[in-house]
Each structure stands twice: as C-alpha cells, then as structure tokens.
Design an enzyme around this catalytic site. Structure first.
Site, PDB file in Angstrom:
ATOM      1  N   HIS A  24       0.807  -1.225   0.000  1.00 29.10           N
ATOM      2  CA  HIS A  24       0.000   0.000   0.000  1.00 29.10           C
ATOM      3  C   HIS A  24       0.846   1.285   0.000  1.00 29.10           C
ATOM      4  CE1 HIS A  24       0.256  -0.243   4.386  1.00 29.10           C
ATOM      5  NE2 HIS A  24      -0.661  -1.173   4.481  1.00 29.10           N
ATOM      6  N   ASP A  82      -3.647  -8.659   5.517  1.00 26.10           N
ATOM      7  CA  ASP A  82      -2.406  -9.446   5.452  1.00 26.10           C
ATOM      8  C   ASP A  82      -2.325 -10.436   6.613  1.00 26.10           C
ATOM      9  OD1 ASP A  82      -2.236  -6.989   6.817  1.00 26.10           O
ATOM     10  OD2 ASP A  82      -0.058  -6.941   6.750  1.00 26.10           O
ATOM     11  N   ASP A 163       1.640  -6.269  14.278  1.00 23.45           N
ATOM     12  CA  ASP A 163       2.417  -5.346  13.427  1.00 23.45           C
ATOM     13  C   ASP A 163       3.582  -4.663  14.165  1.00 23.45           C
ATOM     14  OD1 ASP A 163       1.237  -5.616  10.942  1.00 23.45           O
ATOM     15  OD2 ASP A 163      -0.222  -4.015  11.256  1.00 23.45           O
TER      16      ASP A 163
HETATM   17 FE1  FEO Z   1       0.532  -6.035   8.741  1.00 24.02          FE
HETATM   18 FE2  FEO Z   1      -1.693  -3.578   9.779  1.00 24.02          FE
HETATM   19  O1  FEO Z   1      -1.096  -5.116   8.887  1.00 24.02           O
END
Ligand code: FEO
Length: 396
Positions: A24, A82, A163
C-alpha cells in the site's frame, strides 16, 4: 519444509512473500513475511493467519507439526487482511474453532468476511488458559488499527505484538540474530512508514507494558524476523524513534525539470558538507518516497527543492509532501529552494502546505531564475552552511 520452533511447543507457521514490491504505497524492495504462530498445548492455538494467496503455505507448515483440524483456538490480533484474509478458509478446514479477538476485531472481521464465526471478545488483562500456558491479552488500539492487540505468553515470556516491532523483509532466516545489522534498517523503515504518526500511542503502550512488569525473552511480530537475542533493543529503538531522537543528519530532497534545481541542491549539499555534517542528496524520481521517509527518521534538517511548474510545485514534490504529512514526522526543520522561469510559485505552495500542518519552515529561501549563475551557486553554498548553523542552534 523446515520446522521453526521459537520455544518448546511454539512454532512459526507463516509464509514468505519474496515478490511483493508495493505494500500500500510502501516500497518493499526486500519482500516481506506474514507470520503466524502455532502453540501446542491441551488446546492447540493458532496466532494470526496469513494473506489468502499464502494459505496453502501456512497449512503446509502446520501439517508438518499437527493435523490442522486439531487446532482448537485462533487468536486474531489484527483485522488487516495481510493477517486475516485466509481466516475463512482455515476456519472451514478446522470446523468451528473459537476465535479470540478484541471487540473491534470481531466487528472488523464480521464486516470483512460476512461469515458466522465462533468469536469470543477479550480485553486488556484478560487471560485464557490453554493448558500449561495462559494467553494474556493487551489491547493496542492504532498499533496498527483500532482493533489491534498483543498476545503474551507468560510461561514462555513470548510477546506476539502483531504489526508492532515488525520489518518488511523476506529471508530464509527467521531470527534477527541470524541476519545481523540489516534488520535494524528494515525495522527503521517499517517504523517510519507505518508507525511514525502513532508515536505518542507507542510510547504510552510501551510504558503500559513495562509497568505490567512482564518479562520478555522473545518478541514475535507479524512481519519479518523474530527478536530473540536482544528483544529490548527494538523496544529501545521504538522509544528513541517515537521521542524523535535524531542525530544531526541533513537531507536535500528534490526534483528538477531542466537541471537548475539540481544545481542548487548540489551547491547546498556542498555547503552542508563544508559544515562537517552527514548529508544526503535524494532525487524524488530516483528514490522511492518510503526510502526518503526512512532517511528522515534520523535527520534534523531537511531541505526540499522543487522547480516551478504551472505556478506550483513539481508533481513528485506534491506526492512526497502528501505522503510525509500523513506520517507526521516531528523534530525537523525544513528549508526550501528551487528554480523558476518567470512568476515562481513552487516554494509558496510548499511553504503553505508545510505550515498548514505546523511543520517548522525556515523563513529564508534559495531561488534562482532559469539557470543559476556562479554568484547564485555561491549563495546556495552559503545557504546550506547557514541552514546547518540554524538547525544546530535549535537542537543544541
Ligand atoms: Fe501487517 Fe496492519 O497489517
């Protein structure tokens, strides 16, 4: 497939995405991984899942250890796809596992997948016994989305923060001590491009976790390498980056139309170097915006250069400023320079854009009409030198 065991009975069962180059808008020149973890206990637990195209890779790794249908519980620490898009597939394969997630996690997963699942909402401090181990949950809203949470296993001193503390890097190795210093560069780029705007929340969350007094042997994030040798190193780096701790590095970030803004940029760079500081020249069409942002993490002074095009800034500078403003880098001083043909306008537009977002912009500017002459080149060198003095003076 090689079985990767973090601690006795805790396995990495994620997937390696060697080919992704754009995440992204973030240039993932080294690919990434989607990390999922399997815990074998009286109840077998899967912590997070992978992006859909990698579902079979994850199932393959799980199958090397146990029959996937023997998973009893899935913990979903984060809704972003993801880490969740293969959830409907694995749920169907298992049957009807219990899914532990935050309140916002449940809402987000329902909205994404529109499939009835056996959810149980968990909150900060709540525990869930799986036999020998007790999963403990810490909600971590906005790290990275409102639904995010950390899972902690006190018996093994393992923190699974999704994350947070990750890096976008695809490697055969799974642990940071197998890779060396390169891991910190990837961690810095990841922090700068994903978590920088959330710095105040990061500091608060780290403080909260520290106050909980939980010992940590391993930090197992959802992207990249697992921190096992010195997990406190990445925690300290997050504290430093969130506090805006930087050295006296300087950057000249620019684009150019016929080479005049570049001439100014190189002269300014000469001035910076003559003042003895560490400096870099970054052309916006030779450096991806996410790499420039990584460089900014430890810079104090940033000089932005653009020629005037149609009374405004060059499009690549507009793109960069839009991206940078969203990341809210703190503790920098900006300077502006650029060439123009007749009316100018690029620097006016850049200043307005930066000041609207409360960035500190030096009142002095360096401009030249058409092509800089030797006198203007000399002025640009002096401009660079003066900028160093100003920045050093402000950050004494
Ligand atoms: Fe790896 Fe916020 O996703």
């Amino acid at each position: 497939m090689e079985i990767v065991e973090l601690k006795n009975g805790i396995y990495w069962v994620g997937a390696i995405d060697w080919n992704v180059r754009d995440f992204h808008g973030y240039s993932t020149s080294s690919g990434t991984t989607y990390n999922a973890y399997l815990i074998l206990d009286e109840k077998n637990v899967l912590i997070d899942v992978v992006k859909t195209p990698f579902y079979l890779e994850m199932v393959g790794r799980i199958s090397e250890i146990i029959d996937p249908s023997k998973i009893d519980v899935i913990v979903s620490n984060h809704v972003e796809m993801d880490h969740s898009s293969s959830l409907p597939q694995i749920v169907e394969r298992i049957g009807n596992p219990l899914i532990l997630t935050s309140e916002r996690g449940q809402k987000g997963l329902e909205k994404h997948y529109k499939k009835p699942m056996n959810f149980k909402v968990v909150q900060t401090g709540e525990t869930f016994s799986i036999g020998r181990r007790t999963l403990t949950f810490v909600e971590a809203p906005m790290l990275h989305w409102p639904d995010s949470m950390f899972t902690y296993i006190p018996e093994d001193r393992v923190l699974l923060p999704n994350d947070a503390f990750g890096q976008h890097i695809a490697t055969c190795q799974r642990f940071e001590d197998e890779v060396g210093e390169e891991v910190m560069r990837h961690a810095a780029k990841y922090f700068a491009n994903i978590l920088w705007p959330l710095a105040p929340l990061i500091l608060k969350k780290i403080d909260e976790v520290v106050k909980m007094g939980i010992p940590i042997d391993i930090i197992a994030p959802s992207h990249g390498l697992i921190w096992r040798k010195d997990p406190h190193r990445i925690i300290q780096a997050y504290i430093d980056w969130s506090n805006g701790k930087a050295n006296h590095k300087f950057l000249v970030v620019y684009d150019t139309m016929w080479g005049s803004t570049e001439m100014l940029g190189k002269a300014i760079l000469k001035g910076l170097i003559e003042e003895g500081v560490d400096a870099k020249l970054l052309h916006l069409r030779s450096n991806h915006r996410s790499d420039v942002i990584e460089e900014m993490l430890e810079a104090r002074g940033v000089l932005l250069g653009s020629p005037t095009l149609n009374n405004g800034m060059f499009p690549t500078m507009g793109d960069f400023l839009t991206y940078m403003k969203g990341l809210k880098p703190k503790g920098k001083i900006f300077g502006l320079f650029g060439s123009y043909g007749w009316g100018g306008g690029a620097l006016r537009e850049m200043r307005k854009s930066l000041e609207q977002e409360k960035f500190e912009v030096w009142e002095k500017e360096m401009t030249a009409q058409y092509i800089p002459d030797p006198e203007e080149i000399q002025k640009a060198i002096e401009f660079g030198k003066e900028f160093v003095k100003k920045v050093k003076n402000e950050f004494k």
